[in-house]
Design an enzyme around this catalytic site. Structure first.
Site, PDB file in Angstrom:
ATOM      1  CG  HIS A  41      -1.681   1.097   1.476  1.00  0.00           C
ATOM      2  ND1 HIS A  41      -3.147   0.811   1.017  1.00  0.00           N
ATOM      3  CD2 HIS A  41      -1.706   2.481   1.520  1.00  0.00           C
ATOM      4  CE1 HIS A  41      -3.248   2.105   1.136  1.00  0.00           C
ATOM      5  NE2 HIS A  41      -2.785   3.030   1.414  1.00  0.00           N
ATOM      6  CD  GLU A  42       1.703   3.774   3.785  1.00  0.00           C
ATOM      7  OE1 GLU A  42       2.497   4.547   3.110  1.00  0.00           O
ATOM      8  OE2 GLU A  42       0.696   3.790   4.543  1.00  0.00           O
ATOM      9  CG  HIS A  83       0.477   6.099  -1.047  1.00  0.00           C
ATOM     10  ND1 HIS A  83      -0.594   6.192  -1.284  1.00  0.00           N
ATOM     11  CD2 HIS A  83      -0.292   4.861   0.209  1.00  0.00           C
ATOM     12  CE1 HIS A  83      -1.880   5.794  -1.240  1.00  0.00           C
ATOM     13  NE2 HIS A  83      -1.665   5.010   0.156  1.00  0.00           N
TER      14      HIS A  83
END
Length: 207
Positions: A17-18, A21
């Site tokens: 997820h990170e 980003h």
């Protein structure tokens, strides 16, 4: 399933997820995450002692029925985005983690669905189900439009600049807002999480 699997799968999911980003921010011209060494699948630079390890252990040990966690937020400097594409960049950076979690969930749900046609060991089905559930949970939870969750970034990237001051005000209260979401919004969104899980996999999930 052993608690170690829960925590490992959660860590892998929040790291993906990170990284999403940071990678999208990099593609839009912001090298902050890359310079911080955060564009890596190595979980060590991403781990948050409380959010990635202690909180999941506490939730599992207390049979809370709710498993959640997070990694250290990837640093993003929106000043590095070109002014003409800033809003677009903020939108795609904000939604990137949610999209990656959904892609992971879809991939492993296909493994579960394929068990109709081919023999798949029950242990693989069980692990795949957990991966799907956790990634759907992360996607839905992060879509809530409250700082520091991704939904707030998505929302304000779509609103005119005159709403930026509301974003700054809300960002000053991220901790209490997050606590409110955990304790009051989760009971509302949890049926959606289980519904999406069932829709993807065709099976029920018991944490």
């Amino acid at each position: 399933m052993d608690s170690i699997f829960y925590i490992l799968i959660l860590i892998i999911s929040v790291v993906a997820h990170e990284v999403a980003h940071g990678y999208v921010a990099f593609k839009f011209g912001d090298q902050t995450a890359k310079m911080a060494g955060r564009l890596t699948i190595n979980p060590i630079p991403h781990l948050d002692l409380f959010g990635s390890i202690l909180l999941p252990i506490i939730l599992i040990a207390t049979n809370s029925g709710f498993l959640f966690g997070w990694a250290k937020p990837v640093p993003v400097n929106s000043a590095n985005f070109a002014p003409e594409t800033r809003k677009k960049a903020l939108f795609f950076v904000s939604i990137a983690g949610i999209v990656v979690n959904l892609i992971i969930a879809i991939f492993f749900s296909l493994i579960i669905r394929s068990s109709i046609f081919i023999a798949i060991p029950p242990s693989i089905i069980e692990i795949s189900a957990l991966i799907v559930f956790l990634n759907v949970l992360l996607a839905v939870f992060n879509a809530v439009p409250v700082p520091p969750l991704d939904g707030s970034g998505i929302l304000f990237s779509l609103l005119p600049d005159r709403f930026n001051r509301f974003e700054r005000i809300a960002s000053a209260y991220t901790l209490p807002l997050f606590v409110i979401v955990v304790f009051f919004v989760w009971p509302v969104i949890s049926p959606l999480v289980f519904w999406i899980f069932n829709l993807m996999t065709g099976i029920s999930f018991n944490l």
